[in-house]
Design an enzyme around this catalytic site. Sequence first.
Site, PDB file in Angstrom:
ATOM      1  N   LYS A 155       0.854  -1.201   0.000  1.00 38.04           N
ATOM      2  CA  LYS A 155       0.000   0.000   0.000  1.00 38.04           C
ATOM      3  C   LYS A 155       0.887   1.249   0.000  1.00 38.04           C
ATOM      4  O   LYS A 155       0.657   2.179  -0.768  1.00 38.04           O
ATOM      5  CB  LYS A 155      -0.881   0.017   1.241  1.00 38.04           C
ATOM      6  CG  LYS A 155      -1.598   1.331   1.502  1.00 38.04           C
ATOM      7  CD  LYS A 155      -2.465   1.308   2.739  1.00 38.04           C
ATOM      8  CE  LYS A 155      -1.722   1.644   3.982  1.00 38.04           C
ATOM      9  NZ  LYS A 155      -1.500   3.076   4.233  1.00 38.04           N
ATOM     10  N   ASN A 156       1.905   1.251   0.844  1.00 44.92           N
ATOM     11  CA  ASN A 156       2.704   2.467   1.023  1.00 44.92           C
ATOM     12  C   ASN A 156       3.736   2.682  -0.064  1.00 44.92           C
ATOM     13  O   ASN A 156       4.386   3.729  -0.099  1.00 44.92           O
ATOM     14  CB  ASN A 156       3.340   2.475   2.413  1.00 44.92           C
ATOM     15  CG  ASN A 156       2.282   2.611   3.500  1.00 44.92           C
ATOM     16  OD1 ASN A 156       1.121   2.923   3.203  1.00 44.92           O
ATOM     17  ND2 ASN A 156       2.660   2.357   4.736  1.00 44.92           N
TER      18      ASN A 156
ATOM     19  N   ARG B  53      -5.157  10.598   4.152  1.00 46.01           N
ATOM     20  CA  ARG B  53      -4.088  11.568   4.394  1.00 46.01           C
ATOM     21  C   ARG B  53      -3.036  11.504   3.302  1.00 46.01           C
ATOM     22  O   ARG B  53      -2.380  12.484   2.984  1.00 46.01           O
ATOM     23  CB  ARG B  53      -3.435  11.290   5.745  1.00 46.01           C
ATOM     24  CG  ARG B  53      -4.392  11.052   6.882  1.00 46.01           C
ATOM     25  CD  ARG B  53      -3.675  11.132   8.145  1.00 46.01           C
ATOM     26  NE  ARG B  53      -2.930  12.371   8.175  1.00 46.01           N
ATOM     27  CZ  ARG B  53      -3.529  13.563   8.325  1.00 46.01           C
ATOM     28  NH1 ARG B  53      -4.829  13.624   8.450  1.00 46.01           N
ATOM     29  NH2 ARG B  53      -2.829  14.653   8.327  1.00 46.01           N
TER      30      ARG B  53
ATOM     31  N   CYS C 159      -5.418  12.528  12.916  1.00 45.69           N
ATOM     32  CA  CYS C 159      -6.093  11.220  12.843  1.00 45.69           C
ATOM     33  C   CYS C 159      -5.775  10.488  14.154  1.00 45.69           C
ATOM     34  O   CYS C 159      -5.159  11.026  15.061  1.00 45.69           O
ATOM     35  CB  CYS C 159      -5.595  10.431  11.649  1.00 45.69           C
ATOM     36  SG  CYS C 159      -3.861  10.048  11.776  1.00 45.69           S
TER      37      CYS C 159
ATOM     38  N   ARG D 141      -0.163  14.576  12.264  1.00 44.87           N
ATOM     39  CA  ARG D 141       0.211  14.402  10.856  1.00 44.87           C
ATOM     40  C   ARG D 141       0.500  15.738  10.165  1.00 44.87           C
ATOM     41  O   ARG D 141      -0.118  16.102   9.165  1.00 44.87           O
ATOM     42  CB  ARG D 141      -0.856  13.622  10.097  1.00 44.87           C
ATOM     43  CG  ARG D 141      -1.321  12.349  10.762  1.00 44.87           C
ATOM     44  CD  ARG D 141      -0.237  11.322  11.007  1.00 44.87           C
ATOM     45  NE  ARG D 141       0.243  10.699   9.815  1.00 44.87           N
ATOM     46  CZ  ARG D 141      -0.317   9.636   9.238  1.00 44.87           C
ATOM     47  NH1 ARG D 141      -1.388   9.133   9.754  1.00 44.87           N
ATOM     48  NH2 ARG D 141       0.199   9.102   8.137  1.00 44.87           N
ATOM     49  N   PRO D 142       1.392  16.570  10.680  1.00 45.90           N
ATOM     50  CA  PRO D 142       1.703  17.854  10.030  1.00 45.90           C
ATOM     51  C   PRO D 142       2.448  17.636   8.708  1.00 45.90           C
ATOM     52  O   PRO D 142       2.884  16.518   8.405  1.00 45.90           O
ATOM     53  CB  PRO D 142       2.614  18.541  11.053  1.00 45.90           C
ATOM     54  CG  PRO D 142       3.253  17.428  11.787  1.00 45.90           C
ATOM     55  CD  PRO D 142       2.240  16.330  11.853  1.00 45.90           C
TER      56      PRO D 142
ATOM     57  N   LEU E 223       7.382  19.672   6.889  1.00 43.89           N
ATOM     58  CA  LEU E 223       8.638  19.251   6.231  1.00 43.89           C
ATOM     59  C   LEU E 223       8.449  19.146   4.721  1.00 43.89           C
ATOM     60  O   LEU E 223       9.345  19.479   3.945  1.00 43.89           O
ATOM     61  CB  LEU E 223       9.125  17.927   6.819  1.00 43.89           C
ATOM     62  CG  LEU E 223       9.567  18.004   8.287  1.00 43.89           C
ATOM     63  CD1 LEU E 223       9.915  16.626   8.829  1.00 43.89           C
ATOM     64  CD2 LEU E 223      10.725  18.979   8.453  1.00 43.89           C
TER      65      LEU E 223
ATOM     66  N   ASP F 279       4.506   0.800  12.100  1.00 42.21           N
ATOM     67  CA  ASP F 279       3.288   0.127  11.633  1.00 42.21           C
ATOM     68  C   ASP F 279       3.176  -1.295  12.158  1.00 42.21           C
ATOM     69  O   ASP F 279       2.095  -1.878  12.123  1.00 42.21           O
ATOM     70  CB  ASP F 279       3.243   0.096  10.093  1.00 42.21           C
ATOM     71  CG  ASP F 279       3.055   1.471   9.519  1.00 42.21           C
ATOM     72  OD1 ASP F 279       3.263   1.641   8.301  1.00 42.21           O
ATOM     73  OD2 ASP F 279       2.727   2.396  10.278  1.00 42.21           O
TER      74      ASP F 279
ATOM     75  N   VAL G   8       7.780   7.251  16.803  1.00 46.79           N
ATOM     76  CA  VAL G   8       7.512   7.872  15.499  1.00 46.79           C
ATOM     77  C   VAL G   8       6.241   8.709  15.505  1.00 46.79           C
ATOM     78  O   VAL G   8       6.217   9.822  14.995  1.00 46.79           O
ATOM     79  CB  VAL G   8       7.452   6.787  14.391  1.00 46.79           C
ATOM     80  CG1 VAL G   8       7.083   7.408  13.051  1.00 46.79           C
ATOM     81  CG2 VAL G   8       8.801   6.064  14.299  1.00 46.79           C
TER      82      VAL G   8
ATOM     83  N   ARG H 288      -8.623  -0.695   4.462  1.00 45.79           N
ATOM     84  CA  ARG H 288      -7.740   0.280   3.819  1.00 45.79           C
ATOM     85  C   ARG H 288      -6.387  -0.334   3.480  1.00 45.79           C
ATOM     86  O   ARG H 288      -5.737   0.079   2.516  1.00 45.79           O
ATOM     87  CB  ARG H 288      -7.512   1.479   4.754  1.00 45.79           C
ATOM     88  CG  ARG H 288      -8.713   2.364   4.948  1.00 45.79           C
ATOM     89  CD  ARG H 288      -8.328   3.586   5.751  1.00 45.79           C
ATOM     90  NE  ARG H 288      -7.120   4.172   5.191  1.00 45.79           N
ATOM     91  CZ  ARG H 288      -6.268   4.907   5.903  1.00 45.79           C
ATOM     92  NH1 ARG H 288      -6.496   5.153   7.168  1.00 45.79           N
ATOM     93  NH2 ARG H 288      -5.201   5.419   5.342  1.00 45.79           N
TER      94      ARG H 288
END
Length: 424
Positions: free
Chosen positions: A22-23, A94, A118, A123-124, A127, A310, A332, A402
């Site tokens: 997925k990522n 996101r 979330c 989740r800024p 960067l 994760d 993290v 998801r």
Amino acid sequence: MAKFLVQKSGPLEGDVTISGSKNAVLPIMAAALLTEDKCVINDAPALRDVDVMCRLLESLGASVNKNLECNTVEIEACGELTWEAPFDLVKMMRASILVLGALIVRTGRATIPLPGGCAIGKRPVELHLKGLKALGVRIDEDQLARGIVDASADKLEGSIIYLDFPSVGATEVIMMTAAMAEGTTAIENAAQEPEIVDLANFLNKMGARIKGAGTDTIKIDGVDSMKGVSHHVIPDRIEAGTFMVAAAITKGSILIRNVVPDHLKAVIAKLRECGVVIQMTDEGVLVRGDVNEMISTDIKTLPYPGFPTDMQSPFMSLLTVAKGPSVVIETVFENRFMHVGEFNRMGANIKTDGNCAIIPGDKELQGAQVVATDLRAGAAVVLAGLVAEGTTEISQIYHIDRGYENFVEKLRTLGANIMRVDEL
Ligand code: EPZ
């Protein structure tokens, strides 16, 4: 809303084939915007997030032909694109921010509303924006104060960018943008995840000139044009790790096919510390939880190649039943212990203090009504349900859909007592 009903299951036995990552597939789909040619992405997992990314790319003007039955997505971003990402799609995922760089490259503009925080954190994206500004992108600060990234650029020029934290998304957005900036860009303290390498490989096939992906310094020499390519996405290391834990927690024996062991060094090391026997074979990775008694170990999540955040909640399910106490430190994300309350409903008796969780272990878990609080936590409570006495009823399973393709079917094939029910 649909739910999972999970009953205590015997040892899971058999083979499972891991789906595409997925990522990895999400940033690669975004990168397809960088060319007017057709890109063919193979091994794309049939996931809710892939669907949302397809709809997002279509809303921007790309034509998308997804055939997720055979795990293929074709993307052709020819002609005029719109630069405004619709909030109703962005708020669903996101990772929509991943189109930011490619959109600026194609149209000189991008307007992307930011979804709020979330379950796992704020989740800024500061960067991502720091990198884009260094490349010559202007950010409307008033719009940003209202939670909208409104970016524009007349010309993109290479630069040296230091990431205060090795952010995966920021590294990916900057890499896509720098790929077609004039001159050379260096990303220092870059994220090193395998998904970064897969994106760089995809971009280089398209004609980019990227070196150092997978290390903490990535060098990008900008090019004028990119062409359409086809690409096979790497296997999902987190899905693979989840099934490794499933073998461990149920004292089973599972052959995991389509996995890159190198992507899971930290997870394999920690599972071995718990007594799991893990053998690399020509067919895949054989994971045996039926050889030794499961004993506890301590976990500290870190950016790759450290232990992946994760995998924190799936691994914690094993620690609730392993022999002896353990400590889990999450470095993290600032709020990634939402699953602890769900494990405690099952009798895990975990205590937390800030980013530290103390798991006493040695528990006989009891089935309960629990919630999937995020995608990985959802998988974690499924694993716990496989060994809990009685029935575990899991709601908000859309989170799990998801990120885990055919999760119920794959578990049932291994002997798990799990079923999806639509709430009456
Ligand atoms: C990616 O998210 C993954 N998502 C996440 O997987 C994964 O947990 C995360 O990387 C870390 O490995 C996708 O790839 C689609 P980050 P991302 O930017 O890019 C802070 C899953 O379950 N940060 O590396 O959003 C941030 O707040 C998902 O599959 C800043 O402070 O992760 C977080 O604490 C969950 N400022 C930390 O860095 C920024 O500008 C890691 O974020 C960006 C990030």
